[in-house]
Every structure is written in structure tokens, then in C-alpha cells.
Write an enzyme that holds these catalytic residues in place. Structure first.
Site, PDB file in Angstrom:
ATOM      1  N   GLU A 209      23.329 -21.620 -17.519  1.00  0.00           N
ATOM      2  CA  GLU A 209      22.351 -20.768 -16.819  1.00  0.00           C
ATOM      3  C   GLU A 209      23.056 -19.585 -16.153  1.00  0.00           C
ATOM      4  OE1 GLU A 209      18.810 -23.816 -15.448  1.00  0.00           O
ATOM      5  OE2 GLU A 209      20.736 -23.954 -14.413  1.00  0.00           O
TER       6      GLU A 209
ATOM      7  N   ASP B 112       0.848  -1.190   0.000  1.00  0.00           N
ATOM      8  CA  ASP B 112       0.000   0.000   0.000  1.00  0.00           C
ATOM      9  C   ASP B 112       0.885   1.242   0.000  1.00  0.00           C
ATOM     10  OD1 ASP B 112       0.547   0.775   2.887  1.00  0.00           O
ATOM     11  OD2 ASP B 112      -0.333  -1.194   3.193  1.00  0.00           O
TER      12      ASP B 112
END
Ligand code: GLA
Length: 714
Positions: A602, A522
Site C-alpha cells: 500500500e 461558499d
């Protein structure tokens, strides 16, 4: 500009106008909020003798004047307004009537910082303050309006008078004449936050709230009110949100004459706040952002404001660190050597920061114990916090720690020595959540303790970063020091006081918010923690939805976003590393995996991706973010620098189909007359924005990502 003529207040910027009027009986009417207009919108008021509508006594024989249908700026009980009130003031004798009458105003420039609450300092903002007084209880309201660009902030203070009052409800509200609105809200659950929902508002009351003591995964405290015809690309809409991290109530209702009321503020049914003379309750700011050009433009305008004035790191420290967090790499199962090895590998991949998550303190090897005992587990780490931190930082990587300061385990020294610091009711066993109880942050002894213990950690561990987690909601609103009805409110003030203290004392520290992922995402918390872990769901395919949903209200710069291992730990889905990395680029990039388990191939890809992220980061974090597609087939977004010269498009295609259809998107935020290159090919701006772009998917696998760089040539 803010104007006042004969009781009419006009607040206007180039993006909106907001009008209110003091009527001849002193009540504050809300006339208009929307696209810029000139003139007195009280021409919209229709005064007629309507059946069963009561009139104020002062209106005498005039039965055409009634608060039953007039649009109001605040709504109370006992004035003839039968709609849902936003402010309920209970007097000492239990009476619920109040009558707030205009008593003065001032217009000034420059909003100032409010200590203790998330606030907004804008030196050149136009500000208005209106005072209303209640003749019955002698309490008063101070309403503040701060206008800047497309955004209006509203503040409200309630001051106690001679008679003690109890606020049973204290929300902001605003009525809208001849309203045609869709209400858009963002609901969810743990691991699936901020799903977008939309409903037409009719003669009913739609209420959304959190009574969890936090904003919650289940319902965000930001809403959009849109015209029914508004889409992503056109139409008018506004965001209504609260700079607040606790329980809240929002409602939207439409009355018998099609006037709507929108109300939002802190508190739920637990809220009941008494004030006597000299006492003031300051509500957190309400924030409204308006656009005439669709939800995409609305999000861009709102995000610009939030980035500039709310979710920003105010001082020094790491800038846009790429981090590695060990949670999904090890969970509770690690020792000092393992951490050192991960941190070393993180550095070799190009990370700036290693974050040690849960399980480093007390005797915590699962989630049953030790919250509250914020001292390192030397047996587990094999060394002190100082030594661990030094060892990690020697690799040229900064160090950060996970904490959950508001929580306490019953199996902790803190609980054994201070059982009275917990929110619980004598004689009733507290409700447990993840085996935790909640500390009473409305108690100053507790917040003082947290300030001291966290300061010691920051200093001893030489922390550059802290992940502030909050893994359960409040159930027992009972404190040994604070009246129950105040806890919802005072708890959050206590939380803010600790965060404000740390922010001021440690200007180089970055605090990332978290609450089981995005359970307290928020604007209130983002004021102190400018980035927040978006969700515990790290699956790229589900996360793209969470990112797109969150982007309606929140700037992408605030999204904590990590690449995790496959199969994913929440969905068990395997997705390509490039896809996972592309999704993590929408936000503050990080890794949440064991780098020692990566193949060389990777690792090489991650190294290249981190380098690429650093180049793209200014566009992603400081540019404008447009949603280009948000469908079950395709999630696609375009981040573009505010000058429109550089952008990056990220598209995630979900399942593959036999004989697939193509995907096209239309870009935004460019100059139609400009020339652009997209991965080496040249296009006109009008082509990209109006005809669109064919996305170059190979269709050779599920969950494929496309990432395209767009650059202006002329
Ligand atoms: C919460 C967070 C996770 C992790 C765990 C640790 O669920 O969202 O990222 O920190 O707590 O317990």
C-alpha cells in the site's frame, strides 16, 4: 461594454447582456439578462390596463402603467408591487414604504478591493454605479455592476439618511419577463453535502435559506436558474451566488403574468439592521455567471472566474501541498512520539505537509473541553509546540495545525475569564452544539484576541498551514455589545476581519476552511481560504457524488480531498486503494490515515500515486473540469488543460453486476480535429467527443476506478 442612452443601461460582454432602464418616474426596471443581444429590450414591456393593478400617482390617468407587473431591479413595499419584496426599509414611525428614485450614475474601468469583505479586483473590468434615493427616508442605494467575461458582479450599498431606518430585509433581486425556469439548488446534511435538486418554477415562491449563522451543509448559497430544456450539454442557464459565509435568503417566484423574481442576499429572520445618517451597510457581492451551452459549460466558465479572482492564494507559501492529516488516524488519542512517527512516515510517502488536527491544546482529549485555550498540552505532546514543530520539520516536511477559533468550551480558561464574549442571552441557558458555544465575533475585543492568539500560534509553531474549523451553528443571536438584529451580519464581518488580518500578516500561510466538512463551503470563505475540506465523509463512493455536486459551482482546486483507511469510518465500506486515491485526486490531494498501519504494498502504491498527482495537479487544479456521468451506476469526470492538450479522466463504477453492461462516455474540451492518445491508443478528437470512449473496467470487483490520461499528439 457598458452603455447608457436615454435612461437605458446596457452591460454586455461576449457572453451575456444585462439591461436596465430608468422609467419616466425614476424607478429602475430590469429588462433583460441572458445571451448577448443588441437594442433596447424595453420593447418587451407590455403596458395594458389590467384589473386590480395599481398605478403610480405620477402616471395620472394612465392605468396601463403599474409596478404590479413591471420587471424591477429592486423591489420594495408601498409601490403597488404585490410580489415578495427584496428590500424592506422600516422608517422611524414604523412605516414600511419606500420609493427609490434614480439620482445619478457613473461608468468606470477597474474594480477595486473592498476592505472587510470578499472582493474582486479586476483592472480591466467595466463597472457601472447607479445611485437611487428614497424620497421618504432620504436614505440611498448605490448599485454596482462589474462585468468580466461570462460573469457579472453586483454590489449594493445602503446609506442612511436624515431619518433613522431599519432594514428588515436587504436582498439583491432581478425580475425576468416571460420566465420559464427550473430552479436548481444544492442541499444536504453533515457528511452528504451539495446534492443537486431541480424543480420547475411556477406561480409559487420557492424559498431557500440558512438561519444558522453560516451557509450550512443543509443548503448552499449558490443556485442555478436554467431553462427547462437545459441539460449538462446544451441550453441556457445562469448561476446566482453570494460572496458570503453567513445566513442567507434566496427566493424565486413567478407572478400572474409569468414574470419571475429571483432574489438572494445575506440574513434570515434574525436580520434587522438600523442605519442613521453617515452609516452605510455594504452587502457582499452577488455573482452571476451565464452560459448558453449547458450546465457543463456554465460550471467551467464560473470556475475559471472563481479560480482567477476569488479562490486563490494571493501570495507565497506552499504551492499545492500534499498533506497528511492525523484526524482519522488517531482522533484524540495521540502523543508527541506518535505524531513524530506519523510525520516521518508521511514524508517517506512523499507528503509535503503534516497537519495536527484536534486535541493538541488545553486538556482536550475529547470534544468536551478546552476550545478557546489555544496553548499546547505539553503533558500530552511531551514537549512544547516549538519543539514538536521543529522535530516534525526536521524530517523535511512542513507543519500545520487545526484550530476552531470561533468556538469556546464552557470548560476553558477563556470562558472562565470572559463569559461575556459568548453569544448568549442573559437569563437563558445557551443552546449547546457539540458541547460548544460560539464566541461573539461581532465584538472587536474578541476578534483582537483571536488575531493575537492565532498570530502567536503561527509564529511559535512556524506554521505553513492552518485548518480553520467551525463545528456548530449559531443559535443564540444575543451579544453583550451588538444589537441582536445586526449579529448575523457583523459576526461574519468579524470573521472576515481576522482572516484578512492573517492573510496580510502571513503571506506564506495557507488556511484551509472547514465546518464539520463542508458546512461553510461558499465563495465568501474561499476568498480567504482558497481550499476547504469538502466533507467529513471520506468514503470514496459517497465522496464522488459530493465532488460532482460541488463542481457545479466551485472549482476543483478548492476541494480538500483525502485518501482514508478502510473500512471507511463513516460508511464502513471497503473500497480499493486505487479507487480511494483516484477520488482524492479530484481536488487538493491528501492522506487521512495512519501510515504506520499501511502494508509495504500500500505504501508503494501511495508513493506512486503522490508522484502521479503532482504530474496531474496542474490539469486538475488549473484546467477545466467536466462532469461526464453522474448516475447511481457511474461517477465520471474529465479534467482538461485549458488549451485542450492534456487531460485526465476519472471514472468510478459502483456495484458490480452479473453479465455487466459496458460504460461509455463522451469527452469534452478537446479539439474535434485533433489527434489524441488515450493510454497509448490513438483516437481523433471527434471520435472521443462524439462517438465516445469505452471505459476499460475489468468488472472484477465492486467500486472499481478507471483513470485515463489523454494527450494531444498533433
Ligand atoms: C470536524 C472536521 C474534522 C475534524 C474534527 C475535529 O468535524 O470536519 O475534519 O477536524 O472536526 O474535531
Amino acid at each position: 461594454m457598458i452603455g447608457y442612452i436615454d435612461g437605458l443601461f446596457t452591460i454586455s460582454t461576449s457572453s451575456f447582456t444585462y439591461e436596465m432602464k430608468v422609467d419616466s418616474f425614476g424607478r429602475l426596471l430590469h429588462l433583460y439578462y441572458g445571451a448577448p443581444i443588441e437594442g433596447d429590450a424595453s420593447s418587451l414591456l407590455s403596458l395594458r390596463d389590467r384589473g386590480f393593478s395599481a398605478s403610480p400617482y405620477e402616471a395620472g390617468k394612465d392605468r396601463t402603467y403599474s409596478y404590479d407587473y413591471l420587471p424591477l431591479e429592486i423591489s420594495t413595499l408601498g409601490e403597488g408591487d404585490f410580489r415578495t419584496p427584496s428590500l424592506i426599509v422600516e422608517r422611524e414611525d414604523g412605516t414600511l414604504s419606500s420609493s427609490f428614485i434614480y439620482s445619478g450614475h457613473r461608468i468606470y474601468k477597474g474594480s477595486e478591493r473592498i476592505k472587510g469583505l470578499p472582493s474582486v479586483e479586476i483592472a480591466d473590468a467595466e463597472c457601472l454605479e447607479i445611485t437611487l434615493s428614497d424620497s421618504l427616508s432620504s436614505s440611498s442605494l448605490i448599485l454596482t455592476y462589474i462585468a468580466k467575461d461570462a460573469t457579472l458582479l453586483r454590489g449594493m450599498q445602503i446609506k442612511g439618511g436624515k431619518e433613522k431606518i431599519t432594514l428588515r430585509k436587504a436582498l439583491y433581486s432581478m425580475d425576468e419577463i416571460s420566465s420559464r425556469r427550473d430552479v436548481i439548488w444544492f442541499d444536504g446534511r453533515h457528511c452528504s453535502e451539495r446534492n443537486i435538486k431541480r424543480e420547475r418554477l411556477d406561480t409559487a415562491t420557492l424559498t431557500f435559506s440558512s438561519r444558522r449563522g453560516a451557509t450550512s451543509h443543509q443548503m448552499n448559497n449558490s443556485f442555478i436558474l436554467a431553462s427547462p430544456e437545459t441539460t449538462e450539454n446544451s441550453g441556457e442557464a445562469f448561476i446566482i451566488s453570494l460572496l458570503w459565509s453567513g445566513s442567507f435568503t434566496f427566493f424565486a417566484e413567478k407572478d400572474q403574468y409569468d414574470t419571475a423574481r429571483f432574489a438572494l442576499g445575506p440574513g434570515s429572520e434574525y436580520f434587522s439592521y438600523s442605519l442613521t445618517e453617515g452609516e452605510t451597510l455594504t452587502l457582499p457581492f452577488l455573482i452571476l455567471t451565464y452560459s448558453e451551452n449547458g450546465l457543463g459549460d456554465l460550471s467551467v466558465k464560473h470556475s475559471r472566474f472563481v479560480r482567477k479572482y476569488i479562490a486563490r492564494k494571493r501570495r507565497g507559501g506552499l504551492k499545492d501541498p500534499v498533506l497528511l492529516n492525523n484526524w482519522e488516524a488517531t482522533y484524540f488519542d495521540f502523543n508527541g512520539d506518535k505524531l513524530m512517527a506519523i510525520a516521518k512516515e508521511a514524508k517517506s510517502l512523499g507528503c509535503d505537509l503534516f497537519v495536527l488536527d484536534d486535541g493538541w491544546f488545553g486538556h482536550r482529549n475529547d470534544d468536551l473541553s478546552s476550545l478557546g485555550d489555544w496553548s499546547e498540552n505539553r503533558d500530552k505532546l511531551g514537549c512544547s509546540l516549538e519543539t514538536l514543530s521543529e522535530g516534525i520539520r526536521k524530517n523535511g516536511i512542513s507543519f500545520g495545525l487545526w484550530v476552531e477559533p470561533e468556538a469556546i468550551s464552557e470548560d476553558s480558561d477563556l470562558y472562565r475569564s470572559h463569559p461575556e464574549w459568548v453569544l448568549k442571552l442573559e437569563g437563558k441557558k445557551p443552546v449547546r452544539g457539540r458541547y460548544e458555544l460560539v464566541l461573539d465575533l461581532s465584538n472587536k475585543e474578541v476578534t483582537d484576541y483571536l488575531k493575537a492568539v492565532l498570530s502567536s500560534l503561527i509564529e511559535r509553531g512556524k506554521l505553513s498551514y492552518m485548518k480553520w474549523d467551525y463545528n456548530r451553528f449559531i443559535t443564540d443571536f444575543h451579544s453583550s455589545v451588538t444589537p441582536s438584529g445586526r449579529i448575523e451580519y457583523d459576526y461574519i464581518l468579524g470573521l472576515y476581519s481576522v482572516l484578512e488580518y492573517l492573510e496580510e500578516k502571513y503571506p506564506d500561510l495557507l488556511i484551509e476552511g472547514c465546518s464539520g466538512g463542508g458546512g461553510r463551503f461558499d465563495l465568501g470563505l474561499l476568498y480567504y481560504t482558497p481550499q476547504s475540506w469538502l466533507s467529513d465523509n471520506t468514503d470514496a463512493i459517497e465522496r464522488i457524488d459530493i465532488e460532482l455536486g460541488s463542481s457545479y459551482i466551485y472549482p476543483v482546486s478548492s476541494f480538500g480531498s483525502h485518501v482514508s483507511a478502510v473500512p471507511n469510518h463513516q460508511t464502513h465500506r471497503t473500497t480499493p486503494l486505487f479507487t480511494r486515491s483516484s477520488v482524492a485526486m479530484i481536488g487538493s490531494y491528501g492522506l487521512e490515515l495512519d501510515p504506520e498501519k499501511l502494508s509495504e504494498e500500500e505504501k508503494d502504491l501511495i508513493r506512486r500515486e503522490i508522484k502521479e498527482y503532482r504530474k496531474l495537479c496542474p490539469i486538475i487544479k488549473e484546467g477545466d473540469f467536466y462532469r461526464l456521468s453522474h448516475t447511481p451506476e457511474l461517477g465520471c469526470a474529465f479534467a482538461v488543460s485549458q488549451d485542450g492538450r492534456e487531460g485526465v479522466l476519472i471514472a468510478i463504477r459502483r456495484l458490480s453486476h452479473g453479465n455487466p453492461k459496458d460504460h461509455y462516455v463522451k469527452l469534452k474540451g478537446l479539439d474535434e480535429k485533433g489527434r489524441y492518445s488515450v493510454e497509448g491508443k490513438e483516437y481523433s478528437g471527434s471520435m472521443l467527443m462524439k462517438a465516445g470512449l469505452l471505459l476499460p473496467f475489468t468488472y472484477s470487483e465492486d467500486f472499481e476506478a478507471v483513470r485515463l490520461k489523454v494527450k494531444r499528439l498533433d
